[in-house]
Design an enzyme around this catalytic site. Sequence first.
Site, PDB file in Angstrom:
ATOM      1  N   ARG A  49       0.882  -1.058  -0.355  1.00 45.35           N
ATOM      2  CA  ARG A  49      -0.218  -0.202  -0.338  1.00 45.35           C
ATOM      3  C   ARG A  49       1.255   1.291  -0.048  1.00 45.35           C
ATOM      4  O   ARG A  49       0.461   2.673  -0.542  1.00 45.35           O
ATOM      5  CB  ARG A  49      -0.683  -0.027   1.713  1.00 45.35           C
ATOM      6  CG  ARG A  49      -2.244   1.350   1.657  1.00 45.35           C
ATOM      7  CD  ARG A  49      -3.036   1.128   1.756  1.00 45.35           C
ATOM      8  NE  ARG A  49      -3.048   0.273   3.293  1.00 45.35           N
ATOM      9  CZ  ARG A  49      -2.443   0.512   4.227  1.00 45.35           C
ATOM     10  NH1 ARG A  49      -1.300   1.604   4.459  1.00 45.35           N
ATOM     11  NH2 ARG A  49      -2.497  -0.218   5.441  1.00 45.35           N
ATOM     12  N   TYR A 102     -14.306  18.930 -15.938  1.00 46.53           N
ATOM     13  CA  TYR A 102     -14.670  17.556 -15.081  1.00 46.53           C
ATOM     14  C   TYR A 102     -15.431  17.109 -14.012  1.00 46.53           C
ATOM     15  O   TYR A 102     -15.181  17.868 -12.966  1.00 46.53           O
ATOM     16  CB  TYR A 102     -13.157  16.000 -14.982  1.00 46.53           C
ATOM     17  CG  TYR A 102     -14.277  14.400 -14.336  1.00 46.53           C
ATOM     18  CD1 TYR A 102     -14.967  14.112 -15.639  1.00 46.53           C
ATOM     19  CD2 TYR A 102     -13.867  14.014 -13.071  1.00 46.53           C
ATOM     20  CE1 TYR A 102     -15.169  12.949 -15.564  1.00 46.53           C
ATOM     21  CE2 TYR A 102     -14.050  12.381 -13.567  1.00 46.53           C
ATOM     22  CZ  TYR A 102     -15.237  11.985 -13.972  1.00 46.53           C
ATOM     23  OH  TYR A 102     -15.661  10.877 -14.438  1.00 46.53           O
ATOM     24  N   ASP A 182      -4.598  19.360 -14.311  1.00 46.66           N
ATOM     25  CA  ASP A 182      -5.206  18.020 -14.825  1.00 46.66           C
ATOM     26  C   ASP A 182      -5.346  17.897 -16.360  1.00 46.66           C
ATOM     27  O   ASP A 182      -5.347  19.083 -16.856  1.00 46.66           O
ATOM     28  CB  ASP A 182      -6.896  17.850 -14.054  1.00 46.66           C
ATOM     29  CG  ASP A 182      -7.186  16.437 -15.297  1.00 46.66           C
ATOM     30  OD1 ASP A 182      -6.535  15.979 -16.011  1.00 46.66           O
ATOM     31  OD2 ASP A 182      -8.311  15.884 -14.686  1.00 46.66           O
ATOM     32  N   LYS A 207      -7.455   7.254 -19.549  1.00 46.44           N
ATOM     33  CA  LYS A 207      -7.579   8.137 -21.084  1.00 46.44           C
ATOM     34  C   LYS A 207      -6.674   7.816 -21.810  1.00 46.44           C
ATOM     35  O   LYS A 207      -6.243   6.572 -21.736  1.00 46.44           O
ATOM     36  CB  LYS A 207      -7.949   9.305 -20.976  1.00 46.44           C
ATOM     37  CG  LYS A 207      -8.585   9.930 -19.785  1.00 46.44           C
ATOM     38  CD  LYS A 207     -10.043   9.064 -20.301  1.00 46.44           C
ATOM     39  CE  LYS A 207     -11.115   9.207 -19.297  1.00 46.44           C
ATOM     40  NZ  LYS A 207     -11.739   9.151 -17.884  1.00 46.44           N
TER      41      LYS A 207
END
Length: 386
Positions: A49, A102, A182, A207
Amino acid sequence: MQGLAPGTVAVAAGRPERRQGGPVNPPVILSSTYVSAGVPGPGELLYARADTETWQPFEEALAALEDAALPALVLGSGMAAVAAALSLVPPGGRLVVPRHAYQITLGLAAELAARGVLGVEHVDIADTDAVVRALRGTAPDGAGTPAAMLWVESPTNPMLEVADLPALTAAARETGTLVVVDNTFATPLGQQPLRLGAHVVLHSVTKYLAGHSDVVLGALATDDEALRARLASYRTLHGAVAGPWEVWLALRGLRTLALRVERSQRTAAELAARLAAHPAVAEVRHPSLPGDPGHDRATRLLRGYGSILGVRPHGGVAAADAVVDAVRLWVPATSLGGVESSLERRRRFATESVTVPEDLLRLSVGIEDLEDLWADLSAALDASRP
Ligand code: PLP
């Protein structure tokens, strides 16, 4: 990777050390824990993790593409990266966001604001003066509290507005405002925000970077040690981690980034020009078009105009829905940046910004043959004519 073209960096970065008989690609290591006794040393792998060998080659490669001084951080989704970046806003700080961004990023910002974690101010990111005023937070009496964070998408999702990023980062540095970009739409091939003055760059790796619509992943990169440590700590504390197979697939996808982006951008610009002349089309948005509001800025600041188009057919929502129903090659689907071309009417989502036109179709252009894409789309537009 200094001095190499971005397309070469995408192929060459994050490879294992060269040795006789060694593999060309990094391995996928499936282990949740690592042999570890006593107090772990700095950088020592301990538990998956916190860090894994399978993340590191992707993180090196993305850092090289973004020209970041430090390895990037891969996270379990683009939204995990968004949440991590928003955690950098101090309690009660003001976040300036594009009114078109977004929709789930805007949704998370709204949720944080509703809980009193931060304040949100929406701006037209293409209106530099308005953004600078919002950064300064100047009240009518001249006093002001500067914004804690400026969020940038350029081009924006889904309206394709283009920001003057160097002007915005210069203003934000004066007000002491953190700038997060972004960069999902532009990709590191289109712009390298850290080189234009941003503090943090973010990707929905889902993407273009991964590029095949087969993984959900996110990433962050920065040049700043303290910011990176806070973002890495967020990833570990919130468990916003990526699986090793997904990261390996994303690195494999990244190898062809330049080929995919060059091809889809070229096709998108040609489709934009043809759509602008189609009798069933009322409006086309793509920064390649000389009349597009983002054209001059995109020409100056971006390498390439991107592979996303906005199209409004004559006949409103009914015609837009008819186009989506009529296509056979284009895939009716959300998301973008895959090898397959897809489209959707964005306002079918109740959460999409109300200033996005109801009949706007967002098209993500893939790498299929231009003429096949055009034949399918123009036939669907003809069928949709009122
Ligand atoms: N940023 C942008 C610009 C996006 O388009 C998306 C997803 O569509 C995200 C962030 C969120 O990424 P993910 O879907 O990988 O969580």
